[in-house]
Design a protein around this motif. Structure first.
Motif, PDB file in Angstrom:
ATOM      1  N   ARG A 409       0.826  -1.212   0.000  1.00 18.95           N
ATOM      2  CA  ARG A 409       0.000   0.000   0.000  1.00 18.95           C
ATOM      3  C   ARG A 409       0.860   1.262   0.000  1.00 18.95           C
ATOM      4  N   PHE A 410       1.992   1.197   0.695  1.00 15.48           N
ATOM      5  CA  PHE A 410       2.897   2.344   0.757  1.00 15.48           C
ATOM      6  C   PHE A 410       3.950   2.212  -0.339  1.00 15.48           C
ATOM      7  N   HIS A 411       4.413   3.370  -0.824  1.00 16.93           N
ATOM      8  CA  HIS A 411       5.377   3.385  -1.922  1.00 16.93           C
ATOM      9  C   HIS A 411       6.519   4.358  -1.642  1.00 16.93           C
ATOM     10  N   PHE A 412       7.649   4.096  -2.304  1.00 19.85           N
ATOM     11  CA  PHE A 412       8.820   4.962  -2.199  1.00 19.85           C
ATOM     12  C   PHE A 412       9.129   5.557  -3.566  1.00 19.85           C
ATOM     13  N   PHE A 413       9.523   6.828  -3.543  1.00 16.78           N
ATOM     14  CA  PHE A 413       9.776   7.601  -4.752  1.00 16.78           C
ATOM     15  C   PHE A 413      10.969   8.495  -4.463  1.00 16.78           C
ATOM     16  N   SER A 414      11.874   8.634  -5.406  1.00 18.84           N
ATOM     17  CA  SER A 414      13.103   9.388  -5.137  1.00 18.84           C
ATOM     18  C   SER A 414      13.435  10.360  -6.263  1.00 18.84           C
ATOM     19  N   LEU A 415      14.042  11.471  -5.880  1.00 17.17           N
ATOM     20  CA  LEU A 415      14.606  12.448  -6.813  1.00 17.17           C
ATOM     21  C   LEU A 415      16.118  12.456  -6.618  1.00 17.17           C
ATOM     22  N   LEU A 416      16.862  12.392  -7.726  1.00 20.17           N
ATOM     23  CA  LEU A 416      18.320  12.376  -7.678  1.00 20.17           C
ATOM     24  C   LEU A 416      18.886  13.287  -8.759  1.00 20.17           C
ATOM     25  N   GLN A 417      20.128  13.721  -8.550  1.00 14.51           N
ATOM     26  CA  GLN A 417      20.825  14.411  -9.629  1.00 14.51           C
ATOM     27  C   GLN A 417      21.065  13.435 -10.777  1.00 14.51           C
ATOM     28  N   HIS A 418      20.976  13.918 -12.002  1.00 12.93           N
ATOM     29  CA  HIS A 418      21.232  13.048 -13.150  1.00 12.93           C
ATOM     30  C   HIS A 418      22.643  12.461 -13.091  1.00 12.93           C
ATOM     31  N   SER A 419      23.598  13.247 -12.587  1.00 14.54           N
ATOM     32  CA  SER A 419      24.979  12.772 -12.525  1.00 14.54           C
ATOM     33  C   SER A 419      25.122  11.558 -11.618  1.00 14.54           C
ATOM     34  N   ARG A 420      24.188  11.408 -10.704  1.00 18.06           N
ATOM     35  CA  ARG A 420      24.231  10.254  -9.786  1.00 18.06           C
ATOM     36  C   ARG A 420      24.055   8.934 -10.539  1.00 18.06           C
ATOM     37  N   LEU A 421      23.352   8.964 -11.666  1.00 17.96           N
ATOM     38  CA  LEU A 421      23.047   7.744 -12.410  1.00 17.96           C
ATOM     39  C   LEU A 421      23.774   7.660 -13.742  1.00 17.96           C
ATOM     40  N   THR A 422      24.527   8.698 -14.093  1.00 15.36           N
ATOM     41  CA  THR A 422      25.177   8.752 -15.402  1.00 15.36           C
ATOM     42  C   THR A 422      26.554   8.118 -15.344  1.00 15.36           C
TER      43      THR A 422
END
Length: 452
Positions: A409-422
Motif C-alpha cells: 500500500r505504501f510506496h517509495f519515490f526518489s529524486l536524484l541528480q542526473h549525474s548520480r546515475l550517469t
C-alpha cells in the motif's frame, strides 16, 4: 561496484545492535484503516469554532475548493487540526511506520548515508525532514549516524525540520534534544526553534522549505504529501468541473460537496488534456514542493526520498478522514480529524521536470527488502534473547512488509541528480592499455543490493 556493495554491507552490519525500543505490537488496524478509500459517519457533535469559521467564509464568498477546505481544517493557525492536536500514536488518530518498528527508520538512515557516499561524500550533509511527526524517524536516522560516526567523521552534519505545528515541534524537540532547544527571539524568524541533540548535532525548525539553507541535502518526506491540500475535479457532459465545499441548504450546520456549473481556473489548468479518469485529485501544493526539491537537488546536490501511500495515476476518489484510528466523514466536525488523500506519483514525476532523475514508485515491501530488512531482522533476532522483544521485531516486520498490510500500500519515490546515475565518460590517454570506466553506484532500495 562490488567494493561499494561490500562497504554498504559492512555499514549495515554495524547498525541495529540495539533491541527494539518501541512496541511493535500496536494494533495494525490503526494503520490499515488509513489505507481505505471510503468514509463513514461520525456521530460526535461538530467542533463549533472551525465549523463557524468555514460557514462564515462560504456565506461571504460562496463555495470553497476542497484544497482551501483542507488547508483551513488542517493548518488554520487558531483551530487547525495539526496546530491543536497530538494526533500520532496509539492514543491519537493514526500511527506511522517509525512508531511500528525502529528498523524502518534505521534502514532509511542507511539509505541517507549510502546516497551521501554515492555523491562522493561531500563535506556538508544537511538532513531535512518534511513533516517529522513526533521525531521518531529523525531519531532513528540519527542513531544510525551515531553508530557510523567513523564514516561521517569528515562531514558537517545538521538536522533541519520543516514543521507547521507548534505542538508537534515541541514534542519533536523533547524527543530529539531533551531540554537543549529554545524558541527564536522573534516570531518572524525563519528558524523559529533551534537546539542540539545530546551528541551535539545542531537541529533547526522551519515553517516552510524555502527557509532551509542551501547546500547538499538529503530530504525525507514520510507521510507528508498525503496531507497537502488537493483539488477535486469531476468529468461532466460539459467538460471538467471542480468539486467544492458548500453549506447544506437543508441543514445549515452541515457541509456538503457540490460541482461548479462552469469551469474554474483550477479545472482549466490542473487537469491534463489526455486524462482518462472521470474523477481526478490534483495536489498543486505538492507539485510546487516537488519543484522546489528538484531545483535544490539540481543546483546544490543531494537527493529526496518520499514515502507515502498512493498510486501512479490510476486512482480517483481517495479523499478521506481519520479519527481515533477509524474512518471519519471528511465534512463532519471539521478540525477534529485528520484529512488525507493518496499521493499521485505520476503527477509528482511530471512536476519534477527534466532537471532531476526520478526513481519509483516501488512498493514498501520491495524497497525494504532491497534495503536488506530480512538480513537486518535476523541480525537483531540473533542478538536478542528476550522473547517479548523478539515477538515485537517479528510483528513489526510483518506490518511493514506484508502485502495485506503496509507492504504493497505504501510506496517509495526518489529524486536524484542526473549525474548520480550517469556513467562517467572514459578518459582518453596516451597509454594503450584499456581502462575500466567507473559505473554509477547502485541506488539503495530501488536496486537489490547483492552482498557478494
Amino acid at each position: 561496484m562490488r567494493a561499494f556493495l561490500f562497504k554498504t554491507q559492512q555499514l549495515m552490519n554495524r547498525v541495529f545492535i540495539r533491541p527494539v525500543s518501541q512496541s511493535a505490537a500496536v494494533r495494525w488496524r490503526a494503520a490499515q484503516s488509513r489505507l481505505c478509500c471510503s468514509s463513514c459517519p461520525d456521530q460526535e457533535m461538530p467542533r463549533p469554532s472551525m465549523l463557524r469559521h468555514l460557514t462564515s467564509k462560504i456565506k461571504a464568498t460562496g463555495p470553497i475548493p476542497v484544497a482551501e477546505y483542507m488547508r483551513e481544517v488542517l493548518t488554520n493557525p487558531v483551530t487547525g487540526y495539526y496546530v491543536r492536536n497530538d494526533m500520532l500514536g496509539p492514543d491519537g488518530d493514526f500511527i506511522t511506520s517509525p512508531e511500528i518498528s525502529q528498523i524502518f527508520g534505521e534502514l532509511l538512515g542507511v539509505w541517507v548515508i549510502s546516497e551521501w557516499m554515492g555523491a562522493g561524500q561531500p563535506k556538508q550533509l544537511q538532513l531535512v525532514e518534511l513533516g517529522p511527526g513526533k521525531g521518531s524517524l529523525a531519531s532513528d536516522v540519527l542513531r544510525v549516524f551515531s553508530q557510523l560516526q567513523s564514516v561521517l567523521s569528515d562531514a558537517s552534519v545538521s538536522l533541519h525540520l520543516v514543521e507547521v505545528s507548534p505542538a508537534l515541534s515541541r514534542l519533536q524537540a523533547q524527543n530529539l534534544t531533551v531540554n537543549r532547544s529554545q524558541d527564536a527571539d522573534a516570531e518572524d524568524e525563519p528558524v523559529y526553534r533551534h537546539g542540539e541533540t545530546t551528541a551535539g548535532l545542531p537541529v533547526s525548525w522551519y515553517r516552510c522549505l524555502d527557509d532551509v539553507p542551501t547546500g547538499f541535502s538529503i530530504f525525507l518526506a514520510h507521510e507528508f504529501f498525503d496531507a497537502l491540500p488537493i483539488h477535486k475535479f469531476q468529468r461532466t457532459e460539459k467538460g471538467w468541473r471542480e468539486v467544492m465545499v458548500d453549506i447544506d441548504p437543508e441543514k445549515p450546520d452541515r457541509l456538503r460537496f457540490v460541482v461548479t456549473p462552469s469551469p474554474t481556473l483550477a479545472s482549466s489548468t490542473l487537469v491534463q488534456a489526455d486524462e482518462r479518469r472521470d474523477h481526478v485529485e490534483v495536489c498543486a501544493e505538492g507539485g510546487v514542493i516537488i519543484q522546489q526539491l528538484a531545483r535544490r537537488i539540481a543546483e546544490d546536490g543531494g537527493a529526496a526520498l518520499i514515502a507515502d501511500y498512493g498510486h501512479d495515476g490510476t486512482k480517483t476518489d481517495t479523499f478521506r478522514g481519520f479519527k481515533g484510528h477509524q474512518l471519519h466523514d471528511v465534512l463532519e466536525s471539521p478540525g477534529s480529524a485528520d484529512l488525507t488523500a493518496d499521493v499521485d506519483f505520476s503527477y509528482l514525476r511530471r512536476m519534477a521536470g527534466g532537471g532531476v532523475a526520478c526513481l519509483g514508485p516501488v512498493n514498501q515491501r520491495t524497497f525494504l527488502k532491497n534495503m536488506g530488512i530480512d538480513t537486518r531482522l535476523q541480525v537483531l533476532l540473533r542478538s536478542c534473547s528476550d522473547s517479548s522483544t523478539r515477538q515485537q521485531l517479528i510483528s513489526g516486520y510483518d506490518m511493514l512488509t506484508s502485502p495485506a498490510k503496509m507492504g504493497e500500500r505504501f510506496h517509495f519515490f526518489s529524486l536524484l541528480q542526473h549525474s548520480r546515475l550517469t556513467k562517467p565518460k572514459r578518459t582518453e590517454g596516451l597509454k594503450l592499455e584499456k581502462k575500466k570506466s567507473p559505473v554509477p553506484l547502485p541506488v539503495a532500495g530501488f536496486t537489490e543490493l547483492s552482498f557478494s
